[in-house]
Scaffold this motif. Structure first.
Motif, PDB file in Angstrom:
ATOM      1  N   ILE A 139       4.168   0.728   2.246  1.00 23.34           N
ATOM      2  CA  ILE A 139       4.319  -0.416   3.147  1.00 23.34           C
ATOM      3  C   ILE A 139       4.180  -1.667   2.289  1.00 23.34           C
ATOM      4  CG2 ILE A 139       3.424  -1.641   5.153  1.00 23.34           C
ATOM      5  CD1 ILE A 139       2.231   1.017   6.118  1.00 23.34           C
ATOM      6  N   THR A 140       5.189  -2.481   2.324  1.00 23.08           N
ATOM      7  CA  THR A 140       5.201  -3.733   1.557  1.00 23.08           C
ATOM      8  C   THR A 140       4.709  -4.859   2.452  1.00 23.08           C
ATOM      9  OG1 THR A 140       7.095  -2.926   0.301  1.00 23.08           O
ATOM     10  CG2 THR A 140       6.670  -5.297   0.240  1.00 23.08           C
ATOM     11  N   GLY A 187      -3.603  16.058   6.810  1.00 23.37           N
ATOM     12  CA  GLY A 187      -4.804  15.627   7.517  1.00 23.37           C
ATOM     13  C   GLY A 187      -4.785  14.172   7.964  1.00 23.37           C
ATOM     14  N   GLY A 188      -3.799  13.440   7.482  1.00 23.71           N
ATOM     15  CA  GLY A 188      -3.679  12.054   7.900  1.00 23.71           C
ATOM     16  C   GLY A 188      -4.398  11.092   6.967  1.00 23.71           C
ATOM     17  N   THR A 189      -3.868   9.875   6.879  1.00 23.53           N
ATOM     18  CA  THR A 189      -4.505   8.784   6.135  1.00 23.53           C
ATOM     19  C   THR A 189      -4.721   7.631   7.100  1.00 23.53           C
ATOM     20  OG1 THR A 189      -3.462   9.371   4.042  1.00 23.53           O
ATOM     21  CG2 THR A 189      -4.269   7.107   4.267  1.00 23.53           C
ATOM     22  N   ARG A 190      -5.959   7.228   7.238  1.00 21.46           N
ATOM     23  CA  ARG A 190      -6.259   6.078   8.104  1.00 21.46           C
ATOM     24  C   ARG A 190      -6.099   4.805   7.281  1.00 21.46           C
ATOM     25  NH1 ARG A 190      -8.739   5.565  12.843  1.00 21.46           N
ATOM     26  NH2 ARG A 190      -9.408   7.729  12.766  1.00 21.46           N
ATOM     27  N   LEU A 191      -5.186   3.965   7.708  1.00 28.52           N
ATOM     28  CA  LEU A 191      -4.939   2.686   7.030  1.00 28.52           C
ATOM     29  C   LEU A 191      -5.533   1.559   7.860  1.00 28.52           C
ATOM     30  CD1 LEU A 191      -3.551   0.923   4.866  1.00 28.52           C
ATOM     31  CD2 LEU A 191      -1.515   0.904   6.335  1.00 28.52           C
ATOM     32  N   MET A 192      -6.369   0.779   7.216  1.00 27.78           N
ATOM     33  CA  MET A 192      -6.945  -0.403   7.874  1.00 27.78           C
ATOM     34  C   MET A 192      -6.453  -1.640   7.136  1.00 27.78           C
ATOM     35  SD  MET A 192     -10.775   0.955   8.693  1.00 27.78           S
ATOM     36  CE  MET A 192     -10.957   1.621   7.052  1.00 27.78           C
ATOM     37  N   VAL A 193      -5.778  -2.497   7.838  1.00 25.56           N
ATOM     38  CA  VAL A 193      -5.282  -3.738   7.258  1.00 25.56           C
ATOM     39  C   VAL A 193      -6.106  -4.879   7.841  1.00 25.56           C
ATOM     40  CG1 VAL A 193      -3.300  -5.226   6.904  1.00 25.56           C
ATOM     41  CG2 VAL A 193      -2.973  -2.742   7.094  1.00 25.56           C
ATOM     42  N   VAL A 242       0.843  -1.189   0.000  1.00 27.14           N
ATOM     43  CA  VAL A 242       0.000   0.000   0.000  1.00 27.14           C
ATOM     44  C   VAL A 242       0.878   1.239   0.000  1.00 27.14           C
ATOM     45  CG1 VAL A 242      -0.197  -0.070   2.528  1.00 27.14           C
ATOM     46  CG2 VAL A 242      -1.902   1.184   1.195  1.00 27.14           C
ATOM     47  N   THR A 243       0.473   2.250  -0.760  1.00 25.93           N
ATOM     48  CA  THR A 243       1.206   3.508  -0.827  1.00 25.93           C
ATOM     49  C   THR A 243       0.343   4.642  -0.322  1.00 25.93           C
ATOM     50  OG1 THR A 243       2.612   2.801  -2.663  1.00 25.93           O
ATOM     51  CG2 THR A 243       2.345   5.170  -2.344  1.00 25.93           C
ATOM     52  N   LEU A 244       0.898   5.409   0.589  1.00 26.60           N
ATOM     53  CA  LEU A 244       0.215   6.581   1.146  1.00 26.60           C
ATOM     54  C   LEU A 244       0.836   7.824   0.505  1.00 26.60           C
ATOM     55  CD1 LEU A 244       0.228   5.563   4.919  1.00 26.60           C
ATOM     56  CD2 LEU A 244      -1.307   4.837   3.098  1.00 26.60           C
ATOM     57  N   ASP A 245      -0.013   8.666  -0.043  1.00 27.70           N
ATOM     58  CA  ASP A 245       0.475   9.832  -0.772  1.00 27.70           C
ATOM     59  C   ASP A 245       0.594  11.058   0.119  1.00 27.70           C
ATOM     60  OD1 ASP A 245      -1.604   8.925  -3.618  1.00 27.70           O
ATOM     61  OD2 ASP A 245       0.424   8.278  -3.083  1.00 27.70           O
ATOM     62  N   CYS A 246       1.592  11.863  -0.202  1.00 30.91           N
ATOM     63  CA  CYS A 246       1.781  13.129   0.517  1.00 30.91           C
ATOM     64  C   CYS A 246       2.303  14.166  -0.478  1.00 30.91           C
ATOM     65  CB  CYS A 246       2.789  12.955   1.653  1.00 30.91           C
ATOM     66  SG  CYS A 246       3.264  14.517   2.455  1.00 30.91           S
ATOM     67  N   VAL A 247       1.605  15.270  -0.576  1.00 26.81           N
ATOM     68  CA  VAL A 247       2.032  16.366  -1.439  1.00 26.81           C
ATOM     69  C   VAL A 247       2.171  17.611  -0.569  1.00 26.81           C
ATOM     70  CG1 VAL A 247       1.360  17.854  -3.353  1.00 26.81           C
ATOM     71  CG2 VAL A 247       0.911  15.406  -3.473  1.00 26.81           C
ATOM     72  N   TYR A 248       3.220  18.356  -0.785  1.00 26.82           N
ATOM     73  CA  TYR A 248       3.457  19.507   0.081  1.00 26.82           C
ATOM     74  C   TYR A 248       3.663  20.776  -0.737  1.00 26.82           C
ATOM     75  CZ  TYR A 248       8.274  18.631  -1.257  1.00 26.82           C
ATOM     76  OH  TYR A 248       9.422  18.433  -1.988  1.00 26.82           O
ATOM     77  N   GLU A 249       3.485  21.904  -0.077  1.00 30.36           N
ATOM     78  CA  GLU A 249       3.743  23.205  -0.681  1.00 30.36           C
ATOM     79  C   GLU A 249       4.604  24.013   0.272  1.00 30.36           C
ATOM     80  OE1 GLU A 249      -0.862  23.478  -2.265  1.00 30.36           O
ATOM     81  OE2 GLU A 249       0.164  25.339  -1.710  1.00 30.36           O
ATOM     82  N   THR A 250       5.631  24.627  -0.271  1.00 29.13           N
ATOM     83  CA  THR A 250       6.475  25.507   0.527  1.00 29.13           C
ATOM     84  C   THR A 250       7.203  26.463  -0.387  1.00 29.13           C
ATOM     85  OG1 THR A 250       8.345  25.611   2.064  1.00 29.13           O
ATOM     86  CG2 THR A 250       8.339  23.792   0.498  1.00 29.13           C
ATOM     87  N   SER A 261       9.148   1.953   2.880  1.00 28.70           N
ATOM     88  CA  SER A 261      10.005   2.695   1.971  1.00 28.70           C
ATOM     89  C   SER A 261       9.368   4.047   1.675  1.00 28.70           C
ATOM     90  CB  SER A 261      10.243   1.904   0.676  1.00 28.70           C
ATOM     91  OG  SER A 261       9.026   1.687   0.000  1.00 28.70           O
ATOM     92  N   TRP A 262      10.235   4.997   1.355  1.00 32.34           N
ATOM     93  CA  TRP A 262       9.768   6.356   1.102  1.00 32.34           C
ATOM     94  C   TRP A 262      10.340   6.843  -0.219  1.00 32.34           C
ATOM     95  CZ3 TRP A 262      11.036   4.451   5.832  1.00 32.34           C
ATOM     96  CH2 TRP A 262      10.066   4.537   6.833  1.00 32.34           C
ATOM     97  N   ASN A 263       9.503   7.505  -0.988  1.00 34.33           N
ATOM     98  CA  ASN A 263       9.881   8.035  -2.286  1.00 34.33           C
ATOM     99  C   ASN A 263       9.708   9.554  -2.257  1.00 34.33           C
ATOM    100  OD1 ASN A 263       9.973   8.902  -4.941  1.00 34.33           O
ATOM    101  ND2 ASN A 263       9.079   7.027  -5.738  1.00 34.33           N
ATOM    102  N   PHE A 264      10.837  10.267  -2.263  1.00 39.72           N
ATOM    103  CA  PHE A 264      10.822  11.727  -2.221  1.00 39.72           C
ATOM    104  C   PHE A 264      11.077  12.237  -3.634  1.00 39.72           C
ATOM    105  CE2 PHE A 264      11.133  15.936  -1.324  1.00 39.72           C
ATOM    106  CZ  PHE A 264      12.376  16.477  -1.041  1.00 39.72           C
TER     107      PHE A 264
END
Lengths: 112, 116
Positions: free
Chosen positions: B79-80, B108-114, B19-27, B65-68
């Motif tokens: 998460i593998t 805002g957070g991502t709720r992951l349910m496995v 599963v991949t959790l996305d995050c986009v930022y602005e600065t 793992s993290w992909n920047f």
């Protein structure tokens, strides 16, 4: 064990009754902060401290006070709590600016 | 002003799925720091990773793992072979170099349910 501790973990109180939430860290960290977490609003910084006797406001400081008389302690004071301060509160500490913040276990506050 | 967006509010997977959790930022700052934290059902916030803006190397830690990608302003978390114990709310956060208060701006957070 390196940690940030908060007390109490749970608190129910009434409007206007002064309360203090304590925060202590044993990592000799310079920076400490308080955040509150609310549904739909996420986590927001209330106050922070860069060192002993140096504190400043974060994003949502209204209704709160802090002090930093010792490096390890950073209490959060609500002089006259109101129901809109019902929230989950986190204390955090970090070795310095731009470093990782380590959070305490949280304090759930309900103001009736 | 800085901003962090986690578009996925809730994800549900079956154990062992990736599963991949996305995050986009602005600065507007050229130097900044990105973080991921985990908040399990017990409520505490657990630090997972810190990445500075000059380090675009991907990172792997066990099943995490993290992909920047600076070009797309994203800092995604994978998460593998997910496990039930991975069930939690995951927060991406940003701190800018010029922020005197060391303030973290959280998504805002991502709720992951496995599910088993």
């Amino acid at each position: 064990e390196a940690q940030v501790t908060q007390n109490p973990r749970y608190l129910i109180t009434v409007t206007g009754k002064k309360l203090t939430v304590t925060c202590s860290q044993n990592m000799n960290h310079e920076y400490m902060s308080w955040y509150r977490q609310d549904p739909g609003l996420g986590l927001r910084q209330i106050y922070y401290s860069m060192n002993v006797e140096v504190t400043d406001k974060g994003d949502v400081p209204e209704g709160y006070k802090v002090s930093r008389k010792e490096k390890r302690n950073f209490p959060l004071i609500l002089e006259s709590p109101s129901p809109n301060q019902t929230s989950l509160y986190f204390c955090a500490s970090s070795p310095g600016r731009r470093e990782t913040q380590y959070f305490g276990p949280g304090t759930r506050l309900l103001v009736l | 002003a800085q901003k962090v967006t986690q578009a996925q509010t809730e994800i549900s997977v079956v154990e062992k799925e990736d599963v991949t959790l996305d995050c986009v930022y602005e600065t507007r700052d050229t130097t900044y720091y990105l973080f991921w934290y985990k908040q399990p059902p017990s409520g505490e916030l657990v630090f997972l990773i810190r990445r500075n803006s000059f380090d675009e190397q991907n990172e792997i830690s066990g099943r995490y793992s993290w992909n920047f990608q600076k070009s797309t302003s994203s800092f995604n978390f994978t998460i593998t072979a997910s496990q039930v114990v991975d069930s939690a709310v995951y927060f991406c956060a940003l701190s800018e170099r010029n922020n005197a208060g060391n303030m973290l701006t959280f998504g805002g957070g991502t709720r992951l349910m496995v599910k088993p």
